[in-house]
Scaffold this motif. Structure first.
Motif, PDB file in Angstrom:
ATOM      1  N   GLU A 170      -9.001  36.884  46.728  1.00  0.00           N
ATOM      2  CA  GLU A 170      -8.173  37.259  47.877  1.00  0.00           C
ATOM      3  C   GLU A 170      -8.739  36.696  49.180  1.00  0.00           C
ATOM      4  N   VAL A 171     -10.070  36.693  49.321  1.00  0.00           N
ATOM      5  CA  VAL A 171     -10.675  36.189  50.561  1.00  0.00           C
ATOM      6  C   VAL A 171     -10.991  34.699  50.469  1.00  0.00           C
ATOM      7  N   GLY A 172     -10.651  34.062  49.345  1.00  0.00           N
ATOM      8  CA  GLY A 172     -10.814  32.623  49.198  1.00  0.00           C
ATOM      9  C   GLY A 172     -12.253  32.167  49.108  1.00  0.00           C
ATOM     10  N   ALA A 173     -13.089  32.937  48.437  1.00  0.00           N
ATOM     11  CA  ALA A 173     -14.512  32.602  48.344  1.00  0.00           C
ATOM     12  C   ALA A 173     -14.881  32.150  46.934  1.00  0.00           C
ATOM     13  N   GLU A 174     -15.941  31.344  46.855  1.00  0.00           N
ATOM     14  CA  GLU A 174     -16.485  30.903  45.574  1.00  0.00           C
ATOM     15  C   GLU A 174     -17.547  31.901  45.107  1.00  0.00           C
ATOM     16  N   THR A 175     -17.938  31.776  43.859  1.00  0.00           N
ATOM     17  CA  THR A 175     -19.041  32.590  43.345  1.00  0.00           C
ATOM     18  C   THR A 175     -20.310  32.236  44.111  1.00  0.00           C
ATOM     19  N   PRO A 176     -21.039  33.206  44.646  1.00  0.00           N
ATOM     20  CA  PRO A 176     -22.211  32.913  45.481  1.00  0.00           C
ATOM     21  C   PRO A 176     -23.321  32.213  44.704  1.00  0.00           C
ATOM     22  N   GLY A 177     -23.943  31.227  45.374  1.00  0.00           N
ATOM     23  CA  GLY A 177     -25.011  30.467  44.744  1.00  0.00           C
ATOM     24  C   GLY A 177     -26.378  30.756  45.318  1.00  0.00           C
ATOM     25  N   SER A 178     -26.465  31.657  46.302  1.00  0.00           N
ATOM     26  CA  SER A 178     -27.741  32.050  46.899  1.00  0.00           C
ATOM     27  C   SER A 178     -27.580  33.462  47.454  1.00  0.00           C
ATOM     28  N   TRP A 179     -28.702  34.077  47.824  1.00  0.00           N
ATOM     29  CA  TRP A 179     -28.619  35.419  48.400  1.00  0.00           C
ATOM     30  C   TRP A 179     -27.912  35.386  49.753  1.00  0.00           C
ATOM     31  N   ASP A 180     -28.092  34.305  50.498  1.00  0.00           N
ATOM     32  CA  ASP A 180     -27.395  34.192  51.781  1.00  0.00           C
ATOM     33  C   ASP A 180     -25.886  34.112  51.559  1.00  0.00           C
ATOM     34  N   GLU A 181     -25.459  33.329  50.549  1.00  0.00           N
ATOM     35  CA  GLU A 181     -24.028  33.249  50.242  1.00  0.00           C
ATOM     36  C   GLU A 181     -23.507  34.577  49.710  1.00  0.00           C
ATOM     37  N   LEU A 182     -24.348  35.296  49.001  1.00  0.00           N
ATOM     38  CA  LEU A 182     -23.949  36.612  48.512  1.00  0.00           C
ATOM     39  C   LEU A 182     -23.700  37.555  49.687  1.00  0.00           C
ATOM     40  N   THR A 183     -24.581  37.486  50.685  1.00  0.00           N
ATOM     41  CA  THR A 183     -24.405  38.316  51.875  1.00  0.00           C
ATOM     42  C   THR A 183     -23.129  37.926  52.619  1.00  0.00           C
ATOM     43  N   GLU A 184     -22.855  36.622  52.681  1.00  0.00           N
ATOM     44  CA  GLU A 184     -21.616  36.159  53.330  1.00  0.00           C
ATOM     45  C   GLU A 184     -20.383  36.698  52.609  1.00  0.00           C
ATOM     46  N   LEU A 185     -20.429  36.703  51.274  1.00  0.00           N
ATOM     47  CA  LEU A 185     -19.315  37.257  50.509  1.00  0.00           C
ATOM     48  C   LEU A 185     -19.177  38.751  50.776  1.00  0.00           C
ATOM     49  N   ALA A 186     -20.304  39.430  50.858  1.00  0.00           N
ATOM     50  CA  ALA A 186     -20.272  40.866  51.149  1.00  0.00           C
ATOM     51  C   ALA A 186     -19.654  41.131  52.516  1.00  0.00           C
ATOM     52  N   MET A 187     -19.917  40.262  53.475  1.00  0.00           N
ATOM     53  CA  MET A 187     -19.325  40.421  54.811  1.00  0.00           C
ATOM     54  C   MET A 187     -17.811  40.240  54.753  1.00  0.00           C
TER      55      MET A 187
END
Length: 450
Positions: A170-187
């Motif tokens: 729904e938010v148009g995001a990819e599966t996170p590849g790092s903890w920083d990307e995971l945090t971005e997805l969480a945001m």
């Protein structure tokens, strides 16, 4: 025949307890006496304790395991499902009565606690039937600070991310590849209304941040290690604090930001235990949950398999490292049937015992990932998602350090970490320096300081 158990002297007398056990084993005479001198009677039934609630599917699986053991060996055994919340309290009550159960199936993290109190017998790894078939990482979690074994592996697990797939799309995001990307997805999950209800009522990250039983440490371990930090590190023959080192401080700062800056943690996260966080995820209030494979059946029922995906935790600055843990079969001191104890431990770890513990027939999962390498859990369950957890365990799993009492360090750590996520003005560098001082004092008490 009553069991005789010496009275524990409290404290952290690891070397003393080990010496007492060794002397007792060396001086026991005759085939009718056990390793600690207890008179033996192989007709005595075994009392088997497991940390499960009576009447639950998991207790049913444990009951099936116990009955199958009796059918296989002829040794009588009675299962007692003691309950999740007051297990340690009841075990201490039986300790005070000098009447321990014969077998306890309990967390690997409790090994040091049991050993320092002198409540468990040493295990001869090579003398356990089928020991070579059990994973080395599982055996490592049965190993004490002195390098000896005090349990037989029964159940293992590692942690993976459960991510709301529908929200991610729904938010148009990819599966996170790092903890920083995971945090971005969480945001994105927190701010972009991924469920489309027009309300600001979703949290990106679901975190059990309470100090109870060291939950926050338990959750944070994977993040800390992945970012290259640590709680303690080996030095010489012992350990020294590492929580105040730069990589550790940076990881804690990222943790604090989840609660304070980006505010991706769910409301009330600092006091939430796992029973609360399970509900947050399954009720559609949180989008990312780092947890174990045992939650799949519950969330399949509450959400549906199509709503979420199982993803290996991403690497951080320190690579890919994930908390591994599980449960051991502990052969308790003072048993009148030590031969029966060993036979139960061997059966529980055997392919037959492991398959019963998978809970395929009744959903009572007491074996999450098999410790026996001859059993393929994903194939038995016909669910490839379990293979993700198995691969994480095999390739990235890391056990907690084999301190005389890791549970105490875990609790001290949780309290220190909770302080920085509960007070956003708290300086992390200073707080971790203070926590390192507490670790240092505790390591000194445990005679484990490097």
């Amino acid at each position: 025949m009553s069991k005789q158990l010496r009275k524990p002297r409290g404290g952290r007398q690891f070397g003393t307890i080990a010496a007492v056990l060794a002397v007792a084993a060396a001086t026991a005479t005759g085939c009718s006496s056990g390793g600690t001198g207890q008179q033996q009677d192989e007709s005595q039934p075994l009392e088997v304790w497991i940390r499960q609630d009576a009447g639950s599917p998991s207790a049913e699986s444990a009951e099936a395991l116990t009955k199958a053991f009796t059918r296989e060996t002829g040794v009588k055994a009675k299962l007692v499902a003691v309950g999740v919340t007051d297990f340690e309290t009841k075990l201490q009550q039986r300790t005070a009565q000098k009447d321990l159960p014969d077998i306890v199936i309990n967390d690997t993290g409790q090994l040091g606690n049991l050993v320092t109190q002198g409540l468990v017998r040493e295990v001869d790894r090579e003398g356990v039937a089928g020991s070579a078939d059990l994973a080395d990482r599982a055996w490592e979690a049965a190993q004490g600070y002195d390098g000896k074994y005090y349990g037989v592996p029964f159940n293992s697990q590692a942690f993976a991310l459960l991510i709301r797939k529908d929200w991610r799309e729904e938010v148009g995001a990819e599966t996170p590849g790092s903890w920083d990307e995971l945090t971005e997805l969480a945001m994105k999950f927190t701010k972009e209304d991924p469920d489309g209800n027009g309300k600001d009522d979703t949290a990106g990250m679901v975190i059990p941040g309470t100090t109870t039983r060291g939950y926050l440490t338990w959750w944070f371990s994977t993040m800390l290690w992945s970012e290259g930090g640590d709680f303690v590190k080996k030095q010489g023959d012992g350990y020294v604090p590492a929580i105040d080192e730069p990589a550790s401080v940076k990881a804690v700062e990222k943790l604090q930001a989840m609660f304070c800056d980006s505010k991706v943690a769910q409301p009330g996260a600092s006091t939430a235990d796992s029973s609360t966080t399970h509900t947050v995820f399954e009720s559609g209030k949180g989008g990312i949950y780092l947890t174990g494979p045992y939650m799949l059946p519950r969330f399949d029922g509450a959400l549906g398999k199509d709503k979420y995906e199982v993803v290996a935790p991403p690497p951080g600055a320190g690579g890919e490292t994930v908390l591994a843990e599980g449960e051991n079969v502990y052969m308790m001191a003072g048993s009148a049937n030590e031969k029966g104890q060993q036979e139960f431990a061997e059966f529980a770890a055997s392919p037959a015992g492991q398959k019963i513990g998978l809970g395929v027939d009744n959903g009572g999962i007491i074996v999450r990932l098999p410790v026996n390498t001859k059993v393929d859990g994903a194939t038995e369950r016909k669910d490839p998602r379990w293979d993700t957890f198995q691969q994480v365990y095999n390739e990235s799993g890391r056990n907690a350090p084999a301190l005389p009492n890791w549970a105490t360090i875990r609790q001290i750590s949780a309290e220190g970490l909770n302080g920085v996520v509960s007070d956003c003005a708290r300086d992390v560098t200073k707080a971790m320096g203070d926590l390192a001082d507490e670790f240092d004092a505790e390591l000194e008490k445990q005679e484990a300081k490097g």
